[in-house]
Design a protein around this motif. Structure first.
Motif, PDB file in Angstrom:
ATOM      1  N   SER A  56      -4.488 162.565 -12.961  1.00 45.05           N
ATOM      2  CA  SER A  56      -3.645 161.488 -13.483  1.00 45.05           C
ATOM      3  C   SER A  56      -2.192 161.672 -13.053  1.00 45.05           C
ATOM      4  CB  SER A  56      -3.722 161.442 -15.012  1.00 45.05           C
ATOM      5  OG  SER A  56      -5.049 161.235 -15.442  1.00 45.05           O
ATOM      6  N   ALA A  57      -1.578 160.558 -12.696  1.00 46.58           N
ATOM      7  CA  ALA A  57      -0.147 160.517 -12.388  1.00 46.58           C
ATOM      8  C   ALA A  57       0.450 159.351 -13.166  1.00 46.58           C
ATOM      9  CB  ALA A  57       0.103 160.355 -10.899  1.00 46.58           C
ATOM     10  N   SER A  58       1.694 159.486 -13.570  1.00 46.54           N
ATOM     11  CA  SER A  58       2.361 158.403 -14.297  1.00 46.54           C
ATOM     12  C   SER A  58       3.760 158.204 -13.729  1.00 46.54           C
ATOM     13  CB  SER A  58       2.436 158.706 -15.797  1.00 46.54           C
ATOM     14  OG  SER A  58       3.140 159.906 -16.034  1.00 46.54           O
ATOM     15  N   ILE A  59       4.172 156.944 -13.630  1.00 46.56           N
ATOM     16  CA  ILE A  59       5.481 156.608 -13.066  1.00 46.56           C
ATOM     17  C   ILE A  59       6.220 155.669 -13.998  1.00 46.56           C
ATOM     18  CG2 ILE A  59       4.699 156.904 -10.692  1.00 46.56           C
ATOM     19  CD1 ILE A  59       4.494 153.884 -10.473  1.00 46.56           C
ATOM     20  N   LEU A  60       7.541 155.683 -13.852  1.00 49.12           N
ATOM     21  CA  LEU A  60       8.409 154.775 -14.596  1.00 49.12           C
ATOM     22  C   LEU A  60       9.079 153.851 -13.597  1.00 49.12           C
ATOM     23  CD1 LEU A  60       9.726 153.935 -17.285  1.00 49.12           C
ATOM     24  CD2 LEU A  60      11.511 155.616 -16.824  1.00 49.12           C
ATOM     25  N   PRO A  61       8.626 152.608 -13.501  1.00 47.53           N
ATOM     26  CA  PRO A  61       9.215 151.688 -12.515  1.00 47.53           C
ATOM     27  C   PRO A  61      10.608 151.256 -12.938  1.00 47.53           C
ATOM     28  CG  PRO A  61       7.612 150.532 -13.866  1.00 47.53           C
ATOM     29  CD  PRO A  61       7.544 151.975 -14.274  1.00 47.53           C
ATOM     30  N   PRO A  62      11.427 150.779 -12.000  1.00 49.51           N
ATOM     31  CA  PRO A  62      12.798 150.342 -12.319  1.00 49.51           C
ATOM     32  C   PRO A  62      12.792 149.034 -13.085  1.00 49.51           C
ATOM     33  CG  PRO A  62      12.306 149.952 -10.012  1.00 49.51           C
ATOM     34  CD  PRO A  62      11.130 150.694 -10.569  1.00 49.51           C
ATOM     35  N   GLN A  63      12.956 149.100 -14.387  1.00 48.41           N
ATOM     36  CA  GLN A  63      12.871 147.908 -15.223  1.00 48.41           C
ATOM     37  C   GLN A  63      13.978 146.911 -14.942  1.00 48.41           C
ATOM     38  OE1 GLN A  63      10.307 147.414 -17.303  1.00 48.41           O
ATOM     39  NE2 GLN A  63       9.447 149.388 -16.700  1.00 48.41           N
ATOM     40  N   GLN A  64      15.156 147.421 -14.518  1.00 48.31           N
ATOM     41  CA  GLN A  64      16.280 146.511 -14.319  1.00 48.31           C
ATOM     42  C   GLN A  64      16.109 145.630 -13.111  1.00 48.31           C
ATOM     43  OE1 GLN A  64      16.252 149.707 -13.966  1.00 48.31           O
ATOM     44  NE2 GLN A  64      17.568 150.438 -12.318  1.00 48.31           N
ATOM     45  N   GLN A  65      15.052 145.813 -12.323  1.00 45.30           N
ATOM     46  CA  GLN A  65      14.860 144.995 -11.127  1.00 45.30           C
ATOM     47  C   GLN A  65      14.041 143.748 -11.404  1.00 45.30           C
ATOM     48  OE1 GLN A  65      13.097 147.481  -8.183  1.00 45.30           O
ATOM     49  NE2 GLN A  65      14.804 148.877  -8.110  1.00 45.30           N
ATOM     50  N   ALA A  66      13.802 143.442 -12.660  1.00 48.51           N
ATOM     51  CA  ALA A  66      12.915 142.326 -12.989  1.00 48.51           C
ATOM     52  C   ALA A  66      13.410 141.012 -12.407  1.00 48.51           C
ATOM     53  CB  ALA A  66      12.794 142.201 -14.510  1.00 48.51           C
ATOM     54  N   SER A  67      14.766 140.821 -12.344  1.00 47.02           N
ATOM     55  CA  SER A  67      15.285 139.557 -11.850  1.00 47.02           C
ATOM     56  C   SER A  67      14.992 139.337 -10.387  1.00 47.02           C
ATOM     57  CB  SER A  67      16.799 139.507 -12.080  1.00 47.02           C
ATOM     58  OG  SER A  67      17.427 140.559 -11.363  1.00 47.02           O
ATOM     59  N   GLY A  68      14.755 140.402  -9.627  1.00 41.72           N
ATOM     60  CA  GLY A  68      14.513 140.249  -8.207  1.00 41.72           C
ATOM     61  C   GLY A  68      13.062 140.240  -7.828  1.00 41.72           C
ATOM     62  N   LEU A  69      12.170 140.192  -8.818  1.00 40.71           N
ATOM     63  CA  LEU A  69      10.757 140.329  -8.504  1.00 40.71           C
ATOM     64  C   LEU A  69      10.092 139.006  -8.142  1.00 40.71           C
ATOM     65  CD1 LEU A  69       9.699 142.769 -11.353  1.00 40.71           C
ATOM     66  CD2 LEU A  69      10.144 143.323  -8.989  1.00 40.71           C
ATOM     67  N   SER A  70      10.653 137.905  -8.612  1.00 40.46           N
ATOM     68  CA  SER A  70       9.943 136.639  -8.444  1.00 40.46           C
ATOM     69  C   SER A  70       9.720 136.284  -6.990  1.00 40.46           C
ATOM     70  CB  SER A  70      10.731 135.518  -9.130  1.00 40.46           C
ATOM     71  OG  SER A  70      12.035 135.453  -8.592  1.00 40.46           O
ATOM     72  N   ALA A  71      10.630 136.699  -6.090  1.00 38.07           N
ATOM     73  CA  ALA A  71      10.479 136.350  -4.671  1.00 38.07           C
ATOM     74  C   ALA A  71       9.254 136.979  -4.053  1.00 38.07           C
ATOM     75  CB  ALA A  71      11.718 136.773  -3.894  1.00 38.07           C
ATOM     76  N   ALA A  72       8.794 138.087  -4.619  1.00 37.74           N
ATOM     77  CA  ALA A  72       7.652 138.790  -4.026  1.00 37.74           C
ATOM     78  C   ALA A  72       6.328 138.401  -4.654  1.00 37.74           C
ATOM     79  CB  ALA A  72       7.844 140.299  -4.171  1.00 37.74           C
ATOM     80  N   LEU A  73       6.360 137.577  -5.705  1.00 37.48           N
ATOM     81  CA  LEU A  73       5.116 137.282  -6.423  1.00 37.48           C
ATOM     82  C   LEU A  73       4.087 136.563  -5.547  1.00 37.48           C
ATOM     83  CD1 LEU A  73       6.409 136.167  -9.936  1.00 37.48           C
ATOM     84  CD2 LEU A  73       5.381 138.329  -9.285  1.00 37.48           C
ATOM     85  N   GLY A  74       4.568 135.642  -4.701  1.00 39.48           N
ATOM     86  CA  GLY A  74       3.617 134.885  -3.887  1.00 39.48           C
ATOM     87  C   GLY A  74       2.823 135.762  -2.949  1.00 39.48           C
ATOM     88  N   SER A  75       3.522 136.595  -2.158  1.00 38.81           N
ATOM     89  CA  SER A  75       2.829 137.446  -1.193  1.00 38.81           C
ATOM     90  C   SER A  75       1.974 138.488  -1.880  1.00 38.81           C
ATOM     91  CB  SER A  75       3.845 138.138  -0.283  1.00 38.81           C
ATOM     92  OG  SER A  75       4.729 138.928  -1.054  1.00 38.81           O
ATOM     93  N   LEU A  76       2.467 139.047  -2.976  1.00 40.47           N
ATOM     94  CA  LEU A  76       1.682 140.064  -3.684  1.00 40.47           C
ATOM     95  C   LEU A  76       0.473 139.441  -4.360  1.00 40.47           C
ATOM     96  CD1 LEU A  76       4.521 142.198  -5.283  1.00 40.47           C
ATOM     97  CD2 LEU A  76       3.025 142.803  -3.405  1.00 40.47           C
TER      98      LEU A  76
END
Length: 378
Positions: A56-76
């Motif tokens: 098992s591995a666990s990570i903490l993603p950068p929460q403050q980047q939420a505003s920049g995520l929408s541009a990648a939603l389509g391709s992902l």
């Protein structure tokens, strides 16, 4: 009358129950044999199954980047089979989808030769085999957990850590963050300025060979330096404002301040041109021949692009450093290590299931035997 009927029914039920208990007691040897046989078979099966270890591995993603995520939603969404704006409700869901994407799976299949390991000839089947042994979840605590099952504990740990590495790589390549978008924007602008500078230098070199003129001295040199540097700063600030529009609103303090600085520099340039003063290109221009004017313009174009290139390079380097900082903000809380205890199979659970199944079969056999005997007698 009704009381008598109820008493008769209760007596019949009591007689039936006593008969069932007596029948079970008579067949207790069969039940016991079935229980022992079921437990023994289950134990043998559990011992024959190869142990499975979970890393098992666990990570903490950068929460403050939420505003920049929408541009990648389509391709992902296309890669991970998730519709943009649908199942992805928070930033963690996006990163989970990235690690579950076909892009990441194919890289890991190639890196660890999983087609051979899972004995699958087709890539699509290897992907399914990989999905079957990997569980990636977003916990309520805000962490993303990666669990990998394998018969080899060392391999399970390496594969779990490889998912984290691929997430960081994909995060950079897809420009999920605002800093990555700015880096890509300034990189493109930097290439254009380099090309313009190369053209301007070729034009100046050609004009020098044609006219034999050299770099201007004195007042004209100061004119070129003042005007070209100011124009380069204006162009760089305009590019910066265009980049800011992709992530900042019109009321953003940084955006407003950048616009005010741009307006001030434009007013300064206009004042220089209108005054005909020290910074104006018109100073001494009338006394120069036509070739001299063309030469000054060519030199000005070169110096303008040189100054602009320097400013663009600084903007690009700043965005690149900022992007690297954002990408590194995907923090690994727990690095996967080789587990020292197996997670599967649960031998005690398998044996208990075998015992219960044997008990059920034994009881069923005891109750069915009289009916089978009657059928045979008839």
């Amino acid at each position: 009358m009704n009381n008598n009927q109820d008493n008769v029914k209760d007596l019949d039920n009591e007689i039936d129950l006593k008969m069932l208990v007596a029948q079970l007691w008579q067949g207790r040897a069969i039940v016991l044999s079935a229980v022992v046989a079921g437990g023994a078979i289950a134990l043998a099966i559990s011992l024959s199954i190869r142990p499975v270890y979970t890393a098992s591995a666990s990570i903490l993603p950068p929460q403050q980047q939420a505003s920049g995520l929408s541009a990648a939603l389509g391709s992902l969404g296309a890669m991970a089979g998730v519709a943009a704006g649908g199942a992805l409700k928070n930033p963690n869901d996006l990163y989970v989808a990235m690690m579950k994407s076909q892009t990441v799976s194919d890289r890991l299949i190639a890196q660890f030769d999983l087609k051979a390991r899972y004995e699958e000839e087709k890539l699509s089947l290897a992907r399914k085999a990989l999905d079957a042994v990997v569980v990636i979840t977003s916990a309520k605590s805000g962490l993303i957990e990666i669990n990998v099952d394998d018969h080899d504990p060392q391999f399970a740990a390496r594969l779990a850590n490889a998912y984290v590495v691929e997430l960081k790589r994909l995060n950079q390549n897809l420009a999920v963050t605002d800093a990555a978008k700015r880096r890509m924007f300034f990189e493109k602008q930097l290439q254009e300025v380099k090309q313009n500078l190369a053209k301007a230098e070729l034009g100046l070199e050609s004009l020098q060979k044609k006219t034999g003129l050299v770099l201007p001295e004195g007042q004209v040199g100061m004119v070129l330096k003042t005007v070209t540097e100011l124009k380069a700063k204006i162009a760089a600030k305009e590019v910066e404002i265009v980049a800011m529009r992709s992530f900042a609103t019109e009321k953003n303090p940084d955006f407003v301040r950048a616009q005010e600085m741009l307006a001030a520099m434009k007013r300064q340039l206009a004042a220089l041109d209108d005054s005909g003063g020290e910074g104006s290109l018109s100073v001494g221009a009338k006394s120069l021949p036509q070739d001299g004017l063309a030469y000054i313009r060519a030199v000005r174009e070169v110096k303008y692009n040189e100054a602009l290139l320097e400013l663009m390079a600084k903007q690009y380097e700043f965005a690149r450093v900022e992007e690297g900082r954002d990408s590194s903000m995907i923090q690994v809380l727990d690095v996967a290590t080789a587990p020292d205890q197996k997670s599967k199979p649960k031998r005690s659970l398998i044996v208990m299931s075998g015992v219960l199944l044997g008990l059920m079969l034994g009881v069923l056999t005891v109750f069915i035997r009289p009916f089978v005997a009657k059928l045979r007698a008839n």
